[in-house]
Design a protein around this motif. Structure first.
Motif, PDB file in Angstrom:
ATOM      1  N   GLU A  86      -4.776   3.660  11.213  1.00 19.67           N
ATOM      2  CA  GLU A  86      -5.273   4.906  10.628  1.00 19.67           C
ATOM      3  C   GLU A  86      -5.300   4.840   9.113  1.00 19.67           C
ATOM      4  O   GLU A  86      -5.884   5.704   8.466  1.00 19.67           O
ATOM      5  N   GLU A  87      -4.657   3.809   8.524  1.00 13.31           N
ATOM      6  CA  GLU A  87      -4.485   3.781   7.063  1.00 13.31           C
ATOM      7  C   GLU A  87      -5.666   3.088   6.382  1.00 13.31           C
ATOM      8  O   GLU A  87      -5.982   1.941   6.715  1.00 13.31           O
ATOM      9  N   PRO A  88      -6.297   3.750   5.405  1.00 11.53           N
ATOM     10  CA  PRO A  88      -7.375   3.075   4.678  1.00 11.53           C
ATOM     11  C   PRO A  88      -6.827   1.922   3.851  1.00 11.53           C
ATOM     12  O   PRO A  88      -5.630   1.886   3.562  1.00 11.53           O
ATOM     13  N   TYR A 264      15.634  -2.783  -1.052  1.00  5.88           N
ATOM     14  CA  TYR A 264      14.783  -1.591  -1.203  1.00  5.88           C
ATOM     15  C   TYR A 264      13.322  -2.005  -1.336  1.00  5.88           C
ATOM     16  O   TYR A 264      12.431  -1.380  -0.781  1.00  5.88           O
ATOM     17  N   ARG A 265      13.086  -3.043  -2.088  1.00  3.02           N
ATOM     18  CA  ARG A 265      11.718  -3.541  -2.235  1.00  3.02           C
ATOM     19  C   ARG A 265      11.291  -4.322  -0.986  1.00  3.02           C
ATOM     20  O   ARG A 265      10.157  -4.200  -0.534  1.00  3.02           O
ATOM     21  N   ALA A 266      12.230  -5.094  -0.402  1.00  8.29           N
ATOM     22  CA  ALA A 266      11.883  -5.910   0.769  1.00  8.29           C
ATOM     23  C   ALA A 266      11.371  -5.033   1.909  1.00  8.29           C
ATOM     24  O   ALA A 266      10.442  -5.412   2.632  1.00  8.29           O
ATOM     25  N   ALA A 267      11.953  -3.831   2.069  1.00 11.47           N
ATOM     26  CA  ALA A 267      11.510  -2.941   3.155  1.00 11.47           C
ATOM     27  C   ALA A 267      10.038  -2.597   2.985  1.00 11.47           C
ATOM     28  O   ALA A 267       9.263  -2.605   3.955  1.00 11.47           O
ATOM     29  N   THR A 268       9.613  -2.331   1.756  1.00  8.42           N
ATOM     30  CA  THR A 268       8.221  -1.953   1.503  1.00  8.42           C
ATOM     31  C   THR A 268       7.304  -3.169   1.588  1.00  8.42           C
ATOM     32  O   THR A 268       6.202  -3.101   2.134  1.00  8.42           O
ATOM     33  N   HIS A 269       7.782  -4.271   1.033  1.00  9.31           N
ATOM     34  CA  HIS A 269       7.055  -5.547   1.075  1.00  9.31           C
ATOM     35  C   HIS A 269       6.779  -5.923   2.540  1.00  9.31           C
ATOM     36  O   HIS A 269       5.641  -6.227   2.916  1.00  9.31           O
ATOM     37  N   ASN A 270       7.824  -5.825   3.375  1.00  2.00           N
ATOM     38  CA  ASN A 270       7.661  -6.188   4.787  1.00  2.00           C
ATOM     39  C   ASN A 270       6.832  -5.154   5.533  1.00  2.00           C
ATOM     40  O   ASN A 270       6.137  -5.488   6.497  1.00  2.00           O
ATOM     41  N   LYS A 271       6.888  -3.913   5.085  1.00  6.99           N
ATOM     42  CA  LYS A 271       6.019  -2.890   5.692  1.00  6.99           C
ATOM     43  C   LYS A 271       4.559  -3.297   5.502  1.00  6.99           C
ATOM     44  O   LYS A 271       3.725  -3.128   6.388  1.00  6.99           O
ATOM     45  N   GLY A 272       4.270  -3.865   4.338  1.00  4.13           N
ATOM     46  CA  GLY A 272       2.907  -4.350   4.078  1.00  4.13           C
ATOM     47  C   GLY A 272       2.533  -5.478   5.030  1.00  4.13           C
ATOM     48  O   GLY A 272       1.412  -5.519   5.550  1.00  4.13           O
ATOM     49  N   VAL A 273       3.459  -6.387   5.293  1.00  8.34           N
ATOM     50  CA  VAL A 273       3.211  -7.475   6.256  1.00  8.34           C
ATOM     51  C   VAL A 273       2.869  -6.869   7.619  1.00  8.34           C
ATOM     52  O   VAL A 273       1.902  -7.243   8.289  1.00  8.34           O
ATOM     53  N   MET A 274       3.691  -5.880   8.013  1.00  5.99           N
ATOM     54  CA  MET A 274       3.544  -5.296   9.351  1.00  5.99           C
ATOM     55  C   MET A 274       2.313  -4.396   9.469  1.00  5.99           C
ATOM     56  O   MET A 274       1.825  -4.173  10.579  1.00  5.99           O
ATOM     57  N   ASN A 275       1.819  -3.869   8.349  1.00  9.56           N
ATOM     58  CA  ASN A 275       0.570  -3.096   8.399  1.00  9.56           C
ATOM     59  C   ASN A 275      -0.494  -3.879   9.162  1.00  9.56           C
ATOM     60  O   ASN A 275      -1.178  -3.348  10.036  1.00  9.56           O
ATOM     61  N   GLY A 276      -0.643  -5.139   8.802  1.00  4.95           N
ATOM     62  CA  GLY A 276      -1.676  -5.964   9.426  1.00  4.95           C
ATOM     63  C   GLY A 276      -1.276  -6.402  10.819  1.00  4.95           C
ATOM     64  O   GLY A 276      -2.065  -6.322  11.770  1.00  4.95           O
ATOM     65  N   ALA A 371      -2.518  -9.386   0.006  1.00  5.41           N
ATOM     66  CA  ALA A 371      -3.403  -8.306  -0.464  1.00  5.41           C
ATOM     67  C   ALA A 371      -2.600  -7.260  -1.225  1.00  5.41           C
ATOM     68  O   ALA A 371      -2.988  -6.811  -2.312  1.00  5.41           O
ATOM     69  N   ALA A 372      -1.456  -6.880  -0.647  1.00  9.15           N
ATOM     70  CA  ALA A 372      -0.657  -5.816  -1.263  1.00  9.15           C
ATOM     71  C   ALA A 372      -0.058  -6.267  -2.588  1.00  9.15           C
ATOM     72  O   ALA A 372      -0.197  -5.572  -3.604  1.00  9.15           O
ATOM     73  N   ILE A 373       0.576  -7.441  -2.601  1.00  8.46           N
ATOM     74  CA  ILE A 373       1.275  -7.813  -3.846  1.00  8.46           C
ATOM     75  C   ILE A 373       0.293  -8.273  -4.916  1.00  8.46           C
ATOM     76  O   ILE A 373       0.571  -8.134  -6.102  1.00  8.46           O
ATOM     77  N   ARG A 374      -0.878  -8.767  -4.514  1.00  3.98           N
ATOM     78  CA  ARG A 374      -1.888  -9.078  -5.532  1.00  3.98           C
ATOM     79  C   ARG A 374      -2.348  -7.783  -6.203  1.00  3.98           C
ATOM     80  O   ARG A 374      -2.419  -7.685  -7.424  1.00  3.98           O
ATOM     81  N   ALA A 375      -2.617  -6.765  -5.380  1.00  2.00           N
ATOM     82  CA  ALA A 375      -3.059  -5.485  -5.955  1.00  2.00           C
ATOM     83  C   ALA A 375      -1.953  -4.888  -6.824  1.00  2.00           C
ATOM     84  O   ALA A 375      -2.205  -4.438  -7.946  1.00  2.00           O
ATOM     85  N   LEU A 376      -0.718  -4.919  -6.307  1.00  2.00           N
ATOM     86  CA  LEU A 376       0.395  -4.329  -7.063  1.00  2.00           C
ATOM     87  C   LEU A 376       0.626  -5.056  -8.385  1.00  2.00           C
ATOM     88  O   LEU A 376       0.984  -4.430  -9.387  1.00  2.00           O
ATOM     89  N   ALA A 377       0.414  -6.380  -8.383  1.00  2.00           N
ATOM     90  CA  ALA A 377       0.680  -7.174  -9.592  1.00  2.00           C
ATOM     91  C   ALA A 377      -0.530  -7.176 -10.537  1.00  2.00           C
ATOM     92  O   ALA A 377      -0.457  -7.784 -11.597  1.00  2.00           O
ATOM     93  N   GLY A 380      -2.670  -2.326  -9.481  1.00  2.00           N
ATOM     94  CA  GLY A 380      -1.934  -1.273  -8.757  1.00  2.00           C
ATOM     95  C   GLY A 380      -2.762  -0.885  -7.534  1.00  2.00           C
ATOM     96  O   GLY A 380      -3.974  -1.106  -7.517  1.00  2.00           O
ATOM     97  N   ILE A 381      -2.118  -0.318  -6.545  1.00  2.00           N
ATOM     98  CA  ILE A 381      -2.882  -0.064  -5.310  1.00  2.00           C
ATOM     99  C   ILE A 381      -3.584   1.284  -5.305  1.00  2.00           C
ATOM    100  O   ILE A 381      -4.435   1.525  -4.462  1.00  2.00           O
ATOM    101  N   GLN A 382      -3.249   2.155  -6.247  1.00  2.00           N
ATOM    102  CA  GLN A 382      -3.790   3.504  -6.140  1.00  2.00           C
ATOM    103  C   GLN A 382      -5.299   3.569  -6.371  1.00  2.00           C
ATOM    104  O   GLN A 382      -5.986   4.385  -5.766  1.00  2.00           O
TER     105      GLN A 382
END
Ligand code: MEV
Length: 433
Positions: A86-88, A264-276, A371-377, A380-382
């Motif tokens: 559901e997430e764009p 704290y960061r690993a949880a979000t980083h891994n959430k990005g892995v699991m998105n896909g 994709a996530a960390i390239r955008a963040l670095a 930014g993803i917004q």
């Protein structure tokens, strides 16, 4: 020659094509018939009567978007990847990352044999070490008994492989012996097989040890069934308008280092892995809660929760990445062959079995993280998120056709991405069309 005659998943501009053209292209790719296309389009597929047989107290069905990630080249083979989410930004992000990885030769993947772990909890034994010896003493009988519970899997070359014992001396309920059954489940996810086998073994274990068996259930920490994906991204492919490739490589490496060091960061980083990974898991009718449980437990296996991926800079200055994690998924059994859309998704993917599916999932997880960390670095993803968010607002406000883009651009220019503003703009700009 069309893109598909060359059998490439590199489909520039796929996202710009109308939905009907995308369906036609994917249908050509996977030789989908009219009935299968109707399932993709939501015209048929899982209906309430079928849902009624799948779970209890069913009152309906719940639909989600099914997208296709492009550009995946895995072990030299092209894949189109079905994703339910559901997430764009997820499908666009992973397709972009897969293109970058393609520039470095694509993904290289590998996987373990499909070995699941079943656990049997033995209590009330005078000495857990003596009980452990007694269980090992009947190992051959236990393996033979476990093989009786799924003759199909045994016939396909799977079956019980090992019995292991794990005394737990200090638990809130005192000492206990945990028996592990290692079982090759072939192309199934294997939960039913392993649970049935554990239940069958319990009386034999009680008899041999004089103890009492409590739980008999698989472990979702399926660390005997891992999949690994690796990739290289040439630094030059990462350059942006404002940053050199080397700067982006450094930024991605630093992003990884943050996740490696900080839960704290690993949880979000891994959430990005699991998105896909979750999105492909859901598309193929697999149990994404099992995948999640295994992934996060694996991320904490060293006693501290950390990044599932690793990224480093190689001697040429290029970016290298690896993802290794448990992937307990199947291509037979469960919803994979019952849910009409899951069957179509598996056909599009064209995987031959559970190991190939697990490797595809690992590749998707690695690309999604990139994709996530390239955008963040970088930007930014917004920026990307807000554009997609604005699009959703415009559509929710009633915009159709060309008006969607005009409402989106107006909201972005104003920095006001809200439903009430979208509704006003639909009125204002709609009049001028
Ligand atoms: C959003 O769904 C996922 C990210 O937060 C992942 C990350 O921060 O690495 C973008």
């Amino acid at each position: 020659m069309s893109d598909l005659q060359q059998r490439t998943s590199r489909l520039p501009g796929f996202f710009k094509r109308p939905l009907a053209e995308r369906v036609a292209l994917v249908s050509e790719w996977a030789a989908l018939d009219a009935a299968e296309q109707a399932i993709l389009l939501g015209a048929s597929g899982l209906g309430a009567p079928q849902a009624d047989h799948m779970i209890e107290n069913a009152v309906g069905i719940y639909a989600l978007p099914l997208g296709i990630a492009t550009n995946f080249l895995i072990n030299g083979r092209d894949y189109l990847i079905p994703m339910v989410i559901e997430e764009p930004s997820v499908v666009a992000g992973v397709s972009y990352a897969a293109r970058l990885i393609r520039d470095g030769g694509g993904f290289v993947t590998s996987s373990d044999e499909p070995l699941m772990i079943g656990q049997i909890q033995v209590l009330d034994v005078p000495d857990v070490y003596v009980a452990a010896g007694q269980v090992i003493g009947i190992k051959e009988a236990l393996l033979a008994e476990a093989n009786c519970c799924d003759l199909t899997i045994v016939g396909l070359g799977g079956g019980a492989r090992d019995i292991q014992v794990r005394p737990l001396l200090e638990t809130p309920a005192g000492p206990m012996l945990i028996v592990h059954l290692i079982y090759d489940v072939r192309d199934a996810m294997g939960a039913n097989t392993i649970n049935t086998a554990c239940e069958r073994l319990a009386p034999l274990i009680e008899k041999a040890t004089g103890g009492r068996v409590n739980l008999r259930i698989l472990s979702n920490l399926a660390d005997r069934r891992t999949a690994t994906a690796e990739c290289t991204v040439p630094a030059a492919a990462l350059a942006t308008e404002t940053l050199t490739g080397a700067e982006v490589v450094r930024g991605i490496f630093e992003a990884y280092a943050f996740a490696a060091a900080d839960p704290y960061r690993a949880a979000t980083h891994n959430k990005g892995v699991m998105n896909g990974m979750d999105a492909v898991c859901i598309a193929t009718g697999n149990d994404w809660r099992a995948l999640e449980a295994g992934a996060h437990a694996y991320a904490a296996r060293g006693g501290r929760y950390t990044s599932l991926t690793e990224w480093w800079i190689d001697e040429s200055g290029d970016l290298r990445g690896r993802l290794k994690l448990p992937v307990a998924v199947g291509t037979v059994g469960g919803a994979t062959r019952v849910h009409p859309a899951a069957k179509v998704a598996l056909k599009i993917l064209g995987v031959k079995g559970s190991r190939e599916l697990a490797e595809v999932l690992a590749a998707v997880g690695l690309a999604q993280n990139l994709a996530a960390i390239r955008a963040l670095a970088t930007t930014g993803i917004q920026a990307g998120h807000m554009r997609l968010h604005a699009r959703q607002m415009a559509i929710a406000a009633g915009a159709t056709g060309d008006l969607i883009g005009r409402v989106v651009e107006a909201m972005i220019a104003e920095g006001a991405i809200r439903l009430d503003r979208a509704q006003e703009l639909v009125q204002e700009l709609g009049r001028t069309l």
